[in-house]
Design an enzyme around this catalytic site. Sequence first.
Site, PDB file in Angstrom:
ATOM      1  CG  ASP A 232       7.752  -2.536  -0.671  1.00  0.00           C
ATOM      2  OD1 ASP A 232       7.740  -1.595  -1.484  1.00  0.00           O
ATOM      3  OD2 ASP A 232       7.870  -2.378   0.560  1.00  0.00           O
ATOM      4  CE1 TYR A 298       0.701  -1.607   2.088  1.00  0.00           C
ATOM      5  CE2 TYR A 298      -0.551   0.005   3.334  1.00  0.00           C
ATOM      6  CZ  TYR A 298       0.190  -0.324   2.225  1.00  0.00           C
ATOM      7  OH  TYR A 298       0.436   0.624   1.262  1.00  0.00           O
ATOM      8  CE1 TYR A 370       8.023   4.819   0.098  1.00  0.00           C
ATOM      9  CE2 TYR A 370       7.820   7.016   1.046  1.00  0.00           C
ATOM     10  CZ  TYR A 370       8.089   6.199  -0.042  1.00  0.00           C
ATOM     11  OH  TYR A 370       8.416   6.748  -1.259  1.00  0.00           O
TER      12      TYR A 370
END
EC number: 5.4.99.25
Length: 411
Positions: A232, A298, A370
Amino acid sequence: MEMTEKVQSILDYGEICDHCLGRFFGKRSHGLTNAERGRALRITHELAGNTPHAEPVSEACWICAGEFEMVDLWAEKVVEALAGLEFETFLIGTKVPPLMAESEEMVWSDLALRDPEPLKAEMNREVGKAVSARIEKPADVSKPDVVAILDLGAGTVEIQINPIFIAGRYMKYERGIPQTHWDCRLCRGKGCETCNYTGKQYPDSVEELIGRPLIAAFDAENAVLHGSGREDIDARMLGTGRPFVMEVVTPRRRQVDLAELEGIVNASAENRVGVTFSGWADRKTVQSLKSDKAHKKYRILVEIDGSVSPEELGTALDQLKGVTIQQRTPKRVSHRRADKVRERRVIDIEYGGVQDDAFFIDVVGEAGLYIKELISGDNGRTRPSLSEILGRDARVTSLDVMLVETGYDGE
């Protein structure tokens, strides 16, 4: 029909040069040029018919109009067109005027010929040999650096410069930078007051920060980034970096030291983006990169409404570990993604510590998971989610990609 009859039928169409006569049987009898093959067929036909030998007038050939007498001239045009370019290999291509193509195809069809060679194939070969002798560089039919297109109708040569591909990994240290160039949403790249007449939605991108030094180094027209997925715009790319291939478009230079170039890119990006180049690549590398479904790790910072202890959070995260998540296309990307439900697995998820009133969480997920919606639930569009399990709202306030693990390693 016997070969002598076929030769007679070909001669009946009109004046024809030895090159074109030989090409109608071009895949028979190895070790001969088409001109030698045509001359042999002509003499054999004359002997069989006990007729006087007559040398053909090449310029009067009803198929090629003497193009094969101009091979050296075409070679000189190609050499002139290639001047100033860096390359190691080349290839010749030919645009044949429709009338020439139709003429030879008519003979193939009328006489049911099985072994012809197209005019363009012989031009490519003969001019290629002449060019190679002049510049002392080889022709390469599989991966040429440059392609010279002969336009027989216009009498011109067009040079197509094939791209260069460089593989590597990039780090993005600054939030707010998109991976690739975005046109301004209002003017769509034309330039307007809103974008300060740049035509861009954002001042810079990873693609441009890496690409600008490459364009200068290779004297190229453009540089296009092909990444293994994308982060992103508000996420950083840290750790080992994201695999990518940079496609350098129309490079007039090709002899560049990648180690030196890597240093130039990193210096010019001013600690906003960093790269490591692993080597030269090709278009197949891009295809492999795009088709490889990478797992990603992440580190996210999460705010949760109300009071939550680390133990309570850890218990909730355990309920997501190894679970397949049902994710309907998030609202934030629904304008550019098909509205459907995707299944993605949470490979691992762990509590990573606390910062002020927010929690660090480490997540390893399948490609396409996501992460923000895994936490927030996106108003029920993602299930299960951390918000659903805790029974209170949770949201990602910062996200960093720490690892992109692919079968493709950028080498």
